[in-house]
Scaffold this active site. Structure first.
Site, short mmCIF file in Angstrom:
data_model
loop_
_atom_site.label_atom_id
_atom_site.label_comp_id
_atom_site.label_asym_id
_atom_site.label_seq_id
_atom_site.Cartn_x
_atom_site.Cartn_y
_atom_site.Cartn_z
N LYS A 52 38.50 34.91 37.45
CA LYS A 52 38.89 36.00 38.27
C LYS A 52 38.90 34.92 39.76
O LYS A 52 39.43 35.09 40.39
CB LYS A 52 37.68 36.92 38.55
CG LYS A 52 37.83 38.13 37.70
CD LYS A 52 36.71 39.21 37.79
CE LYS A 52 36.88 40.53 36.52
NZ LYS A 52 35.95 41.18 36.33
N GLN A 96 29.86 42.44 38.10
CA GLN A 96 30.50 42.14 36.54
C GLN A 96 29.73 42.96 35.64
O GLN A 96 28.47 42.98 35.78
CB GLN A 96 30.51 40.92 36.06
CG GLN A 96 31.16 40.46 34.86
CD GLN A 96 32.58 40.75 34.69
OE1 GLN A 96 33.21 40.88 35.71
NE2 GLN A 96 33.21 41.20 33.61
N ASP A 119 37.11 47.40 41.96
CA ASP A 119 37.16 47.84 40.46
C ASP A 119 37.70 49.11 40.27
O ASP A 119 38.04 49.69 39.17
CB ASP A 119 35.77 47.63 39.80
CG ASP A 119 35.63 46.64 39.02
OD1 ASP A 119 36.49 45.99 38.13
OD2 ASP A 119 34.39 45.96 38.82
N1 GUN Z 1 33.48 43.96 32.62
C1 GUN Z 1 34.42 44.33 31.59
N2 GUN Z 1 35.59 44.66 32.13
C2 GUN Z 1 35.32 44.62 33.39
C3 GUN Z 1 35.79 45.11 34.56
O1 GUN Z 1 37.15 45.18 34.79
N3 GUN Z 1 35.15 45.13 35.82
C4 GUN Z 1 33.82 44.65 35.78
N4 GUN Z 1 33.27 44.64 36.90
N5 GUN Z 1 33.04 44.49 34.64
C5 GUN Z 1 33.95 44.37 33.60
#
Ligand code: GUN
Length: 280
Positions: A52, A96, A119
């Site tokens: 990211k 996350q 998200d």
């Molecule tokens: N963990 C696995 N996929 C995601 C996601 O799309 N966003 C976040 N914040 N955590 C994750």
């Protein structure tokens, strides 16, 4: 098979489009900042967060990561989120997941300002999606819709079958397909005679979490198959929820794993970050 749905290529196109838009905003003195919060040292989460950061850097979005110890308390995390919510230099906040067991994920998600929830997990944004109001949409399902659109795969009037009902993929995926005027069926682990239902699908979305679960006897000949799964097979090789080799000559189009839906998730996160400056 008529064609492979190349998520890597499409995500690159999207990233380049976003890069140009971010560049234009910078010329007007407008910066975009994403804050990523990583708790603990889960190796998979570390990889996701690094990817990211790299993607933000590529398009010119500022990213700041808080790497917090596994032992941080829920109150301390809530306090940080409160500060980030009130910091008008911060446009997007991403915590996350998964979080350590002593922290209530739902509570943390709810604490993020819905206006910074890139998200799309906050109940307010989930609610807006279901009643057709603008708001942040969960990145992976948004990426699936973008892939279908960019390959001119019609959704309207088509029978779309989603296997999986998670809050991150299955449910928002179903709402998005409905918004595009698809006829949507949601299947899950308790569904009876799964094959009979999935065989009706014009578009089949597999989001089950079981390696190579979907074989050609689950699929109508000529259907479009979207594989959202990211699993490891018995040789520790990355594989999807669909048995690609088994189905490839039976389908009209399919997303490979890796290189299908995965890269689209990050492209959509960047898209949400770009949109976040309109929500201030
Ligand atoms: N963990 C696995 N996929 C995601 C996601 O799309 N966003 C976040 N914040 N955590 C994750």
């Amino acid at each position: 098979m008529e064609f492979i749905i190349d998520g890597k290529k499409i995500s690159q196109e999207i990233k380049d489009e976003i890069k140009e838009k971010v560049g234009k905003l910078k010329e007007q003195g407008r910066e975009i900042t994403l804050v990523v919060v990583l708790v603990g040292s889960d190796p998979a989460s570390q990889v996701y967060v690094r990817n990211k950061q790299k993607a933000c850097e590529y398009v010119g979005i500022n990213s700041k990561t808080y790497e917090l110890p596994e032992t941080i308390s829920q109150d301390e995390l809530l306090e940080l989120i409160g500060e980030l919510n009130n910091d008008n230099r911060v446009n997007g906040i991403l915590v996350q997941l998964p979080l350590p067991k002593h922290i209530d994920e739902d509570l943390i998600i709810k604490a993020i300002s819905p206006l910074k929830d890139v998200d799309g997990f906050h109940p307010e944004n989930v609610g807006k999606l279901s009643i057709g109001q603008p708001g942040f949409v969960s990145c992976t399902p948004a990426g699936v819709i973008e892939l279908l659109k960019r390959y001119n795969i019609e959704i309207e009037g088509k029978h779309c079958v989603v296997i999986g009902r998670s809050n991150i993929v299955g449910k928002p995926m179903s709402m998005l397909l409905l918004r595009e005027n698809g006829t949507v069926t949601i299947c899950h682990s308790r569904t009876k005679d799964l094959k009979a239902i999935t065989k009706q699908a014009d578009i089949l979305i597999a989001s089950i979490g079981k390696p190579a679960f979907v074989t050609k006897d689950y699929i109508k000949e000529g259907a479009v198959v979207i594989d959202v799964g990211i699993n490891r097979d018995e040789n520790n090789k990355l594989c999807g929820d669909v048995d690609y080799e088994n189905v490839k000559d039976h389908v009209r189009a399919i997303t490979p794993v890796p290189g299908g839906v995965g890269p689209m998730t990050i492209a959509m996160l960047l898209q949400n970050c770009l949109e976040s400056i309109n929500y201030k």
